[in-house]
Design a protein around this motif. Structure first.
Motif, mmCIF file in Angstrom:
data_model
loop_
_atom_site.group_PDB
_atom_site.id
_atom_site.type_symbol
_atom_site.label_atom_id
_atom_site.label_comp_id
_atom_site.label_asym_id
_atom_site.label_seq_id
_atom_site.Cartn_x
_atom_site.Cartn_y
_atom_site.Cartn_z
ATOM 1 N N ASP A 1 -7.288 9.485 2.696
ATOM 2 C CA ASP A 1 -5.779 9.565 2.469
ATOM 3 C C ASP A 1 -5.155 8.429 1.910
ATOM 4 O OD1 ASP A 1 -3.429 10.642 2.161
ATOM 5 O OD2 ASP A 1 -3.209 11.404 4.134
ATOM 6 N N PRO A 2 -5.212 8.219 0.583
ATOM 7 C CA PRO A 2 -4.597 6.955 0.037
ATOM 8 C C PRO A 2 -2.948 7.093 0.230
ATOM 9 C CG PRO A 2 -5.956 7.902 -1.446
ATOM 10 C CD PRO A 2 -5.883 9.050 -0.469
ATOM 11 N N ASP A 3 -2.368 7.960 0.574
ATOM 12 C CA ASP A 3 -0.878 8.330 0.544
ATOM 13 C C ASP A 3 -0.520 8.061 2.019
ATOM 14 O OD1 ASP A 3 -0.716 8.528 -2.177
ATOM 15 O OD2 ASP A 3 -0.915 10.822 -2.151
ATOM 16 N N TYR A 4 -1.141 7.500 2.928
ATOM 17 C CA TYR A 4 -0.824 7.834 4.274
ATOM 18 C C TYR A 4 -0.322 6.391 4.844
ATOM 19 C CZ TYR A 4 -1.486 8.527 9.467
ATOM 20 O OH TYR A 4 -1.438 8.770 10.840
ATOM 21 N N ALA A 5 1.170 6.482 4.576
ATOM 22 C CA ALA A 5 1.881 5.170 4.732
ATOM 23 C C ALA A 5 1.653 4.457 6.063
ATOM 24 C CB ALA A 5 3.384 5.625 4.404
#
Length: 535
Positions: free
Chosen positions: A321-325
């Motif tokens: 999940d590359p958008d998992y801050a």
């Protein structure tokens, strides 16, 4: 207090018309649309600041202009402005934690001031990062805070229960690893006796927070329970007692709400510990969430082996999940530990370069994610970029002033930069908020006492660290014993130090350098260790 870290308003950098549009969005939100006085308050603060009169926003003037007080109004006696300002800050936090998460401009009202600060969160025309309409990864745990019960026996005390409900919602919303429903969703359940499993199914949440407030003769008792909405099982319950003859109601509300939220939702809190014990198969996003969950306990008792495992888990999480801050923020801290602890050091790319890139990625994905802001200020500090550190620290405190690990790390940074009082305040707050503070918090307290020359207090703190420090906790005990001329107590510790650390002298110099310890403090540390013959 964090007030000293808040910058001046950035009005000159943002077109006033953009701020005016942002104000309209905020006022139309559920947090403000139903409260005429709060809308009037925020509108007045923004309008006066845009007109260049922010310095004139004082308690007396606001009492007359916004709250219709008479000319003999005394803000020192009548605290309506201060109380409403704190409620305004909570509503803004809730707005930017939910529907306003993707807004291009953020409006803050810093504590200690009534003049709002305007910041650009992102520029939709210039940003290369897409702004997702989805607020969080699919695996993030969801909560609903049910209306707290009024057990005072007096219907006129209903406002107390409502106030605590709102404060707990606001405090929970600061922790970005959980998703909190707004009060407009849950207040319809007031005075209804329902099975928590039915409520959880109807609301689509994993957990319910229930509570009660009882007020009598100046005393206040607040209880809170976390309930598993799937099973109906009560996971934890706590009670908080306060004397309202000593503390103001608002301060009590804010403190208790912070404690409840921290115990439940912080990255090492009950929800994440429970989730880590019940790993299940699922989607890629859920797997990423589980990778992050399994990383949480590393900071409680770090080892070389755990560090390698956690680094692999978090690298897998951001691949899935590359958008998992939140995972990017934790990965940044783990990369930094290659330097701070000497764990699994990979020379290329340099650890702090990798840490900075991961922290910046986290913050670009979610500017209010405290884990990312924590990683960012800590990385800037270790890189010696102190001005940038201070800016990142300001934003981290605004994102979540109730995140204990962040406060503990900020405490040592502030103390070593010269503000020891600020350091004591921050580590004290971190310890208060953490139900079971890890041993490394005592390492921070030890350094602060040692810096102040209070060697007995430093020694007492050092002996509470246990196995919760990356490397060489014996160094802290030994340097205190040396300054106390207690060489006879050092023999066993020296043997343990050399058994655990191949080159203690090199470790010491690495730590002094990475933490930018002042020369005078460094010399006192070396002197204490030399006195006991540590090297």
């Amino acid at each position: 207090m964090e007030d000293s870290l808040v910058p001046t308003a950035l009005t000159s950098k943002i077109d006033p018309s953009v701020i005016a549009e942002q104000l309209k969005r905020v006022l139309a939100s559920p947090q403000f649309s139903e409260t005429t006085r709060m809308k009037r308050f925020l509108s007045h603060l923004v309008t006066e600041t845009l007109a260049g009169r922010g310095d004139e926003l004082k308690g007396y003037a606001l009492g007359l202009d916004v709250f219709d007080k008479p000319e003999d109004f005394d803000p020192g006696i009548d605290t309506i402005v201060r109380v409403q300002a704190n409620k305004l800050r909570s509503r803004l936090d809730l707005y930017y934690g939910k529907e306003g998460r993707g807004d291009p401009v953020r409006i803050h009202v810093p504590k200690g001031s009534y003049a709002p600060v305007f910041e650009i969160a992102f520029d939709p025309e210039l940003s290369s990062e897409p702004v997702s309409s989805e607020p969080e990864p699919g695996g993030r745990k969801s909560l609903a805070v049910m209306p707290f019960d009024n057990l005072s026996g007096d219907p006129d005390q209903e406002y107390l229960a409502d106030g605590f409900t709102e404060e707990v919602i606001a405090a929970l919303a600061r922790f970005r690893e959980v998703s909190v429903l707004s009060r407009h969703v849950t207040f319809r359940f007031r005075d209804r006796s329902r099975d928590p499993r039915e409520i959880g199914e109807e609301l689509g949440v994993h957990y319910l927070v229930e509570g009660s407030v009882r007020h009598w003769a100046g005393n206040l008792r607040v209880t809170a329970q976390l309930v598993d909405a799937l099973s109906g099982e009560q996971i934890v319950s706590d009670a908080y007692d306060r004397d309202l003859n000593v503390d103001s109601l608002f301060d009590v509300q804010e403190d208790i709400a912070a404690r409840i939220a921290t115990e439940i939702a912080e990255p090492h809190g009950i929800i994440h510990r429970t989730g880590a014990l019940h790993r299940r198969a699922g989607t890629q996003t859920f797997d990423a969430y589980q990778c992050r969950l399994l990383a949480t306990e590393y900071w409680r008792q770090p080892t070389v082996e755990q560090h390698a495992r956690v680094r692999d888990l978090l690298e897998r999480a951001v691949q899935l999940d590359p958008d998992y801050a939140g995972a990017w923020g934790m990965l940044a801290i783990v990369y930094g530990d290659e330097v701070r602890g000497g764990y699994n050091f990979q020379k290329e790319p340099p650890p702090l370069d990798r840490a900075l890139k991961a922290a910046e990625r986290s913050v670009s994905l979610d500017p209010m994610n405290a884990t990312g802001q924590h990683a960012l200020f800590l990385t800037h500090y270790h890189r010696g970029s102190f001005d940038t550190y201070r800016i990142a620290a300001q934003k981290a405190l605004r994102a979540n002033p109730n995140y204990p690990d962040m406060l503990a790390d900020m405490a040592i940074c502030e103390a070593l930069l010269g503000d020891r009082d600020k350091g004591f305040q921050l580590i004290g707050r971190a310890t208060e908020l953490s139900p079971h503070p890890p041993g490394w918090y005592h390492a921070v307290t030890c350094i602060l006492h040692f810096q102040a020359g209070a060697y007995e207090a430093a020694l007492a703190s050092a002996r509470q660290i246990g196995d919760a420090m990356w490397n060489g906790p014996e160094l802290l005990v030994l340097m205190c014993l040396g300054q106390l001329d207690r060489e006879e107590d050092a023999t066993e510790l020296i043997q343990r130090l050399h058994a655990n650390v191949p080159d203690p002298s090199r470790l010491l110099e690495t730590l002094l350098a990475i933490w930018h310890a002042p020369d005078e403090l460094s010399e006192r540390i070396r002197n204490g260790l030399n006195k006991v013959g540590a090297f």
